[in-house]
Design a protein around this motif. Structure first.
Motif, PDB file in Angstrom:
ATOM      1  N   UNK A   1      44.455  25.653  -3.596  1.00 47.83           N
ATOM      2  CA  UNK A   1      45.332  25.603  -2.156  1.00 47.83           C
ATOM      3  C   UNK A   1      45.686  26.776  -1.504  1.00 47.83           C
ATOM      4  N   UNK A   2      45.631  26.573  -0.392  1.00 46.68           N
ATOM      5  CA  UNK A   2      45.422  27.789   0.619  1.00 46.68           C
ATOM      6  C   UNK A   2      46.457  27.633   1.954  1.00 46.68           C
ATOM      7  N   UNK A   3      47.150  28.849   1.916  1.00 47.05           N
ATOM      8  CA  UNK A   3      48.201  28.485   3.325  1.00 47.05           C
ATOM      9  C   UNK A   3      47.255  29.467   3.981  1.00 47.05           C
ATOM     10  N   UNK A   4      47.812  28.231   5.719  1.00 48.46           N
ATOM     11  CA  UNK A   4      47.075  29.286   6.739  1.00 48.46           C
ATOM     12  C   UNK A   4      48.778  28.740   8.056  1.00 48.46           C
ATOM     13  N   UNK A   5      49.339  30.064   8.627  1.00 51.59           N
ATOM     14  CA  UNK A   5      50.131  30.224   9.064  1.00 51.59           C
ATOM     15  C   UNK A   5      49.967  29.609  10.563  1.00 51.59           C
ATOM     16  N   UNK A   6      50.476  28.856  11.334  1.00 50.28           N
ATOM     17  CA  UNK A   6      50.134  28.525  12.254  1.00 50.28           C
ATOM     18  C   UNK A   6      51.228  29.343  13.224  1.00 50.28           C
ATOM     19  N   UNK A   7      50.957  29.694  14.221  1.00 49.95           N
ATOM     20  CA  UNK A   7      49.300  29.856  14.960  1.00 49.95           C
ATOM     21  C   UNK A   7      48.909  30.968  14.683  1.00 49.95           C
ATOM     22  N   UNK A   8      49.781  32.130  14.016  1.00 46.98           N
ATOM     23  CA  UNK A   8      49.095  33.638  14.241  1.00 46.98           C
ATOM     24  C   UNK A   8      48.074  34.066  13.538  1.00 46.98           C
ATOM     25  N   UNK A   9      47.765  33.059  12.352  1.00 50.15           N
ATOM     26  CA  UNK A   9      46.140  33.372  11.876  1.00 50.15           C
ATOM     27  C   UNK A   9      45.214  32.367  12.374  1.00 50.15           C
ATOM     28  N   UNK A  10      45.486  32.139  13.270  1.00 51.76           N
ATOM     29  CA  UNK A  10      44.319  30.834  13.737  1.00 51.76           C
ATOM     30  C   UNK A  10      43.375  31.479  15.123  1.00 51.76           C
ATOM     31  N   UNK A  11      42.119  31.463  14.542  1.00 48.28           N
ATOM     32  CA  UNK A  11      41.620  32.242  15.876  1.00 48.28           C
ATOM     33  C   UNK A  11      40.341  31.096  16.172  1.00 48.28           C
ATOM     34  N   UNK A  12      39.879  31.081  17.307  1.00 50.92           N
ATOM     35  CA  UNK A  12      39.181  29.856  17.974  1.00 50.92           C
ATOM     36  C   UNK A  12      37.648  29.930  17.812  1.00 50.92           C
ATOM     37  N   UNK A  13      36.932  31.218  17.095  1.00 57.54           N
ATOM     38  CA  UNK A  13      35.403  31.418  17.267  1.00 57.54           C
ATOM     39  C   UNK A  13      35.393  32.556  16.180  1.00 57.54           C
ATOM     40  N   UNK A  14      34.445  32.658  15.377  1.00 60.69           N
ATOM     41  CA  UNK A  14      33.333  33.747  14.503  1.00 60.69           C
ATOM     42  C   UNK A  14      34.156  34.750  15.242  1.00 60.69           C
ATOM     43  N   UNK A  15      33.235  35.496  16.294  1.00 55.85           N
ATOM     44  CA  UNK A  15      33.853  37.032  16.901  1.00 55.85           C
ATOM     45  C   UNK A  15      35.136  37.248  17.565  1.00 55.85           C
ATOM     46  N   UNK A  16      36.354  35.689  17.451  1.00 59.73           N
ATOM     47  CA  UNK A  16      37.299  36.633  17.404  1.00 59.73           C
ATOM     48  C   UNK A  16      37.507  37.132  16.402  1.00 59.73           C
ATOM     49  N   UNK A  17      37.303  36.130  15.244  1.00 62.00           N
ATOM     50  CA  UNK A  17      38.098  36.690  14.120  1.00 62.00           C
ATOM     51  C   UNK A  17      37.683  37.948  13.595  1.00 62.00           C
ATOM     52  N   UNK A  18      36.073  37.998  13.937  1.00 64.73           N
ATOM     53  CA  UNK A  18      35.566  39.663  13.389  1.00 64.73           C
ATOM     54  C   UNK A  18      36.482  40.578  14.086  1.00 64.73           C
ATOM     55  N   UNK A  19      36.325  40.095  14.897  1.00 64.92           N
ATOM     56  CA  UNK A  19      38.111  41.986  16.009  1.00 64.92           C
ATOM     57  C   UNK A  19      38.478  42.153  15.697  1.00 64.92           C
ATOM     58  N   UNK A  20      39.332  41.119  14.490  1.00 60.22           N
ATOM     59  CA  UNK A  20      40.717  41.219  13.425  1.00 60.22           C
ATOM     60  C   UNK A  20      40.637  41.526  12.346  1.00 60.22           C
ATOM     61  N   UNK A  21      39.816  41.791  12.093  1.00 61.11           N
ATOM     62  CA  UNK A  21      39.348  41.598  10.225  1.00 61.11           C
ATOM     63  C   UNK A  21      38.516  42.944   9.878  1.00 61.11           C
ATOM     64  N   UNK A  22      39.356  43.931   9.131  1.00 57.29           N
ATOM     65  CA  UNK A  22      38.646  44.634   9.162  1.00 57.29           C
ATOM     66  C   UNK A  22      37.391  44.335   7.946  1.00 57.29           C
ATOM     67  N   UNK A  23      36.559  45.715   8.439  1.00 57.27           N
ATOM     68  CA  UNK A  23      34.979  45.671   7.565  1.00 57.27           C
ATOM     69  C   UNK A  23      35.294  46.052   6.744  1.00 57.27           C
ATOM     70  N   UNK A  24      36.260  46.726   6.524  1.00 59.60           N
ATOM     71  CA  UNK A  24      35.775  47.302   4.611  1.00 59.60           C
ATOM     72  C   UNK A  24      36.987  47.249   3.357  1.00 59.60           C
ATOM     73  N   UNK A  25      36.901  45.499   3.546  1.00 57.81           N
ATOM     74  CA  UNK A  25      37.530  44.575   3.018  1.00 57.81           C
ATOM     75  C   UNK A  25      37.007  44.135   2.324  1.00 57.81           C
ATOM     76  N   UNK A  26      37.664  43.006   1.605  1.00 57.47           N
ATOM     77  CA  UNK A  26      35.783  42.285   0.162  1.00 57.47           C
ATOM     78  C   UNK A  26      36.429  41.186   1.096  1.00 57.47           C
TER      79      UNK A  26
END
Length: 227
Positions: free
Chosen positions: A156-181
């Motif tokens: 069961x995964x909880x997603x906080x709306x709308x703060x954790x929702x992005x439209x696309x993968x490129x937008x997600x990559x800009x907000x994610x830390x590539x050094x994290x697993x």
């Protein structure tokens, strides 16, 4: 000279001499002007698209306000008959306040057999991508180690709306830390053989339930204004 040295040497020669940081020449040569979203969706439409694509991947999608989250999680766990639930160390304590189940902590020393005895796992997430129906985990305290979301049969995964929702993968990559697993989840674990017979639960949970919760984190609610 090892095979690794040979491959890395060829890459270095193809990139040419680096100016400054490694791969600067490569980055400068690649055009990054592509579109990072499709269409002009409102926040509400982006969340609706996420729900639609999650369901298309056979995830079970639920919506609730923050005040109703504990009761909803309790119902979802009870419906599965979950008696033991894996809990990341940073999961907000109120989320499982109404659940009648034993909390199993995410411990470094837990064996796969011990994790397998848990009926369910409840986590938060880092982000959710609307266009692909993908949930992203990054090992933050409310998500725990990657393995706790791979061994139990019910996630069961909880997603906080709308703060954790992005439209696309490129937008997600800009907000994610590539050094994290990073773990990217599109629906429950599944695979198909050469005849396309689908089998679920092969290398992860057979059932993925996603709860889209409004108001769980007002601090991040303003982080997107458009999908």
């Amino acid at each position: 000279m090892s095979s690794r040295d040979i491959v890395l040497g060829r890459i270095a020669r193809a990139l040419g001499p680096a100016l400054g940081k490694p791969y600067d020449a490569y980055e400068a040569a690649v055009d990054r002007g592509y579109a990072d979203r499709h269409g002009d969706l409102t926040v509400e439409q982006t969340v609706d698209l996420l729900a639609e694509n999650l369901a298309d991947y056979r995830a079970l999608v639920h919506r609730t306000e923050a005040t109703g989250l504990p009761e909803l999680l309790a119902r979802l766990l009870a419906a599965r008959g979950a008696r033991a639930v894996l809990v990341p160390p940073g999961l907000p304590p109120g989320w499982l306040a109404a659940a009648d189940a034993v909390r199993v902590p995410d411990l470094a020393g837990s064996t796969p057999a011990e994790l397998d005895r848990a009926d369910s796992v409840v986590t938060g997430c880092a982000l959710a991508v609307a266009e692909t129906g993908t949930i992203v985990l990054d090992g933050s305290p409310d998500q725990g180690r990657r393995r706790i979301t791979l061994v139990p049969d019910h996630h069961v995964c909880v997603v906080r709306v709308p703060g954790q929702v992005v439209s696309s993968v490129p937008r997600a990559l800009r907000r994610l830390d590539p050094l994290r697993p990073l773990t990217w989840i599109s629906g429950p674990s599944a695979t198909s053989d050469i005849e396309l017979d689908r089998v679920e639960g092969v290398h992860g949970p057979r059932t993925l339930e996603v709860v889209l919760v409004e108001g769980a984190d007002r601090a991040c609610a303003g982080t997107i204004t458009r999908g």
